[in-house]
Scaffold this motif. Structure first.
Motif, short mmCIF file in Angstrom:
data_model
loop_
_atom_site.label_atom_id
_atom_site.label_comp_id
_atom_site.label_asym_id
_atom_site.label_seq_id
_atom_site.Cartn_x
_atom_site.Cartn_y
_atom_site.Cartn_z
N UNK A 152 0.85 -1.28 0.15
CA UNK A 152 -0.03 0.09 0.02
C UNK A 152 0.99 1.27 0.01
N UNK A 153 1.99 1.24 0.67
CA UNK A 153 2.86 2.41 0.79
C UNK A 153 3.66 2.41 -0.49
N UNK A 154 3.99 1.53 -1.26
CA UNK A 154 4.53 1.67 -2.62
C UNK A 154 3.62 2.28 -3.80
N UNK A 155 2.44 2.15 -3.55
CA UNK A 155 1.32 2.60 -4.55
C UNK A 155 1.05 4.12 -4.34
N UNK A 156 1.61 4.69 -3.19
CA UNK A 156 1.05 6.26 -2.77
C UNK A 156 1.86 6.87 -3.89
N UNK A 157 1.19 8.14 -4.12
CA UNK A 157 1.63 9.29 -5.02
C UNK A 157 2.31 10.12 -4.25
N UNK A 158 3.72 10.54 -4.90
CA UNK A 158 4.75 11.32 -4.08
C UNK A 158 4.12 12.45 -3.26
N UNK A 159 3.13 13.10 -3.84
CA UNK A 159 2.56 14.58 -3.15
C UNK A 159 1.78 13.97 -1.85
N UNK A 160 1.10 12.99 -2.22
CA UNK A 160 0.22 12.28 -1.33
C UNK A 160 1.10 12.08 0.14
N UNK A 161 2.23 11.23 -0.20
CA UNK A 161 3.16 11.03 1.05
C UNK A 161 3.76 12.34 1.58
N UNK A 162 4.27 13.11 0.97
CA UNK A 162 4.83 14.30 1.37
C UNK A 162 3.83 15.05 2.21
N UNK A 163 2.69 15.06 2.03
CA UNK A 163 1.65 15.86 2.76
C UNK A 163 1.48 15.11 4.06
N UNK A 164 1.55 13.82 3.95
CA UNK A 164 1.06 13.10 4.91
C UNK A 164 2.52 13.12 6.20
N UNK A 165 3.79 13.50 5.48
CA UNK A 165 4.86 13.69 6.22
C UNK A 165 4.81 15.15 6.75
N UNK A 166 4.21 16.08 6.29
CA UNK A 166 4.53 17.82 6.77
C UNK A 166 4.35 17.85 8.23
N UNK A 167 5.35 18.46 8.73
CA UNK A 167 5.52 18.97 10.06
C UNK A 167 6.42 17.94 10.86
N UNK A 168 6.86 16.72 10.37
CA UNK A 168 7.76 15.87 10.94
C UNK A 168 9.15 16.12 10.77
N UNK A 169 9.59 16.83 9.48
CA UNK A 169 10.71 17.24 9.35
C UNK A 169 11.59 16.32 8.52
N UNK A 170 12.88 16.92 8.23
CA UNK A 170 13.78 16.21 7.64
C UNK A 170 13.12 15.31 6.21
N UNK A 171 12.68 16.21 5.28
CA UNK A 171 11.74 15.52 4.39
C UNK A 171 12.31 14.61 3.37
N UNK A 172 13.65 14.64 3.20
CA UNK A 172 14.57 13.43 2.43
C UNK A 172 14.22 11.95 2.88
N UNK A 173 13.82 12.12 4.36
CA UNK A 173 13.23 10.82 4.85
C UNK A 173 12.01 10.08 3.92
N UNK A 174 11.16 11.09 3.76
CA UNK A 174 10.00 10.83 3.35
C UNK A 174 10.11 10.25 1.67
N UNK A 175 10.96 10.89 0.87
CA UNK A 175 11.44 10.56 -0.30
C UNK A 175 12.19 9.43 -0.38
#
Length: 349
Positions: A71-94
DNA sequence: GATCCGTGGCC
DNA sequence: TGGCCAAGGAT
């Protein structure tokens, strides 16, 4: 592992852990079968440079929405980045998404089970590869994070400053890591570091290793680890642009790499050594430059940003970006600095 | 090895 | 207040 290291360190630490392990959402109780590698991996990535209390709500949100690798592999990039918003160090999400997709394509949807194979995946450095191998797969791996560095530096009174002392500390950590229960041992070291052997005011009276601790014997446990002083953070200045049209505001997607890379954002001009005004505005207009500023501390500089705004009537023309309803900005997935700027503008206008 | 990369909490 | 710190990784 030498017998004395086992008797003096690993055994009492594991006994302490069996009685005092923190109950965490990604953790299986001591002595029970290993937890789900997906949950171990996700938690380890979120926990990089981030405290447990901050991670827990994000972990719950992610595992509810995306319970497994597929399910995670099927997520679109923007949706994952939005879910990560506020947690910081965004390279981790990428890197998280890149690793999930690599696992889906190259490993049949299962995380590889050895430290060496894990190390090849995006976002798996020395720490994360060892931690996942030990905790999720039972491999005897040497797990060294900031907690372990501190505990080891105190146990052996390592006087050399970090980061130069890292190789020596890893050797010492290797020498006390048991062949069995390496995953529990790693988590025990981290629990000890987070709750007892803390950076300031360590609670040595409660420590299961106090008898064996060289720093404790010296009477100054908080003097370790020795660290080099950090450079002062410079202040940089910039401007964020608030473009309003029909109750919506213009948002853009930041470049994929670098500061806040891949995140949705307000348009900005360049960061500079002095306030740049409306230089670098997204388009020529009658910008109103406001007195209010937004200050935000990043890892290596302090940002002081001015706010400029303009309201557009009619057609948007060739303006690039998304028009996001101002009443729904909370769901835009903005990094904290832009969320705060947006809140300031929403109150000011 | 040095630098870049977020955010929130603490004293 | 401001420096320090937190389950680091990539370049």
């Amino acid at each position: 592992m030498p017998d004395n290291a086992s008797r003096e360190i690993a055994e009492p630490l594991l006994d302490w852990y069996d009685a005092n392990a923190r109950a965490l959402p990604w953790r299986a109780p001591p002595g029970t079968p290993a937890p789900d590698p997906y949950r171990v991996w996700l938690s380890e990535v979120m926990l990089q440079q981030t405290q447990v209390a901050t991670v827990i709500p994000y972990f719950e949100k992610f595992t509810t929405r995306w319970p497994d690798f597929a399910s995670l592999a099927a997520v679109e990039d923007g949706e994952l980045m939005s879910a990560w918003a506020g947690l910081g160090y965004y390279a981790r999400a990428r890197n998280l998404l890149a690793a999930a997709r690599a696992v889906a394509v190259e490993h049949g949807g299962q995380l590889p089970g050895t430290e060496a194979e894990l190390r090849k995946l995006p976002g798996f450095g020395a720490y994360t590869a060892a931690a996942v191998a030990a905790i999720a797969f039972g491999e005897r791996a040497v797990v060294v994070d900031g907690n372990v560095e501190r505990v080891i530096a105190r146990l052996f009174a390592v006087a050399d400053p970090l980061p130069g002392a890292k190789p020596r500390i890893r050797e010492l950590a290797d020498s006390v890591t048991p062949d069995e229960r390496a995953g529990d041992f790693a988590q025990a070291m981290m629990d000890l570091g987070a709750t007892i052997c803390t950076p300031r005011s360590p609670k040595c009276l409660l420590c299961p290793l106090a008898k064996r601790c060289d720093a404790r014997a010296d009477g100054r446990p908080d003097a370790y680890p020795v660290k080099a002083r950090k450079k002062a953070r410079p202040t940089r200045y910039g401007t964020m642009f608030w473009v309003e049209r029909n109750g919506a505001v213009l948002l853009v997607r930041r470049p994929a790499r670098g500061l806040l890379g891949g995140m949705r954002a307000l348009p900005t001009g360049p960061w500079a050594d002095s306030p740049p005004g409306v230089e670098g505005a997204p388009f020529a207009a009658g910008w109103a430059l406001h007195n209010a500023t937004v200050s935000h501390g990043f890892t290596h500089f302090e940002l002081v940003s001015a706010l400029a705004s303009v309201t557009i009537d009619g057609q948007a023309g060739a303006i690039e970006g998304e028009w996001w309803p101002i009443a729904e900005l909370d769901s835009a997935g903005l990094p904290t600095v832009f969320a705060r700027a947006a809140e300031t503008m929403r109150r000011m206008r």
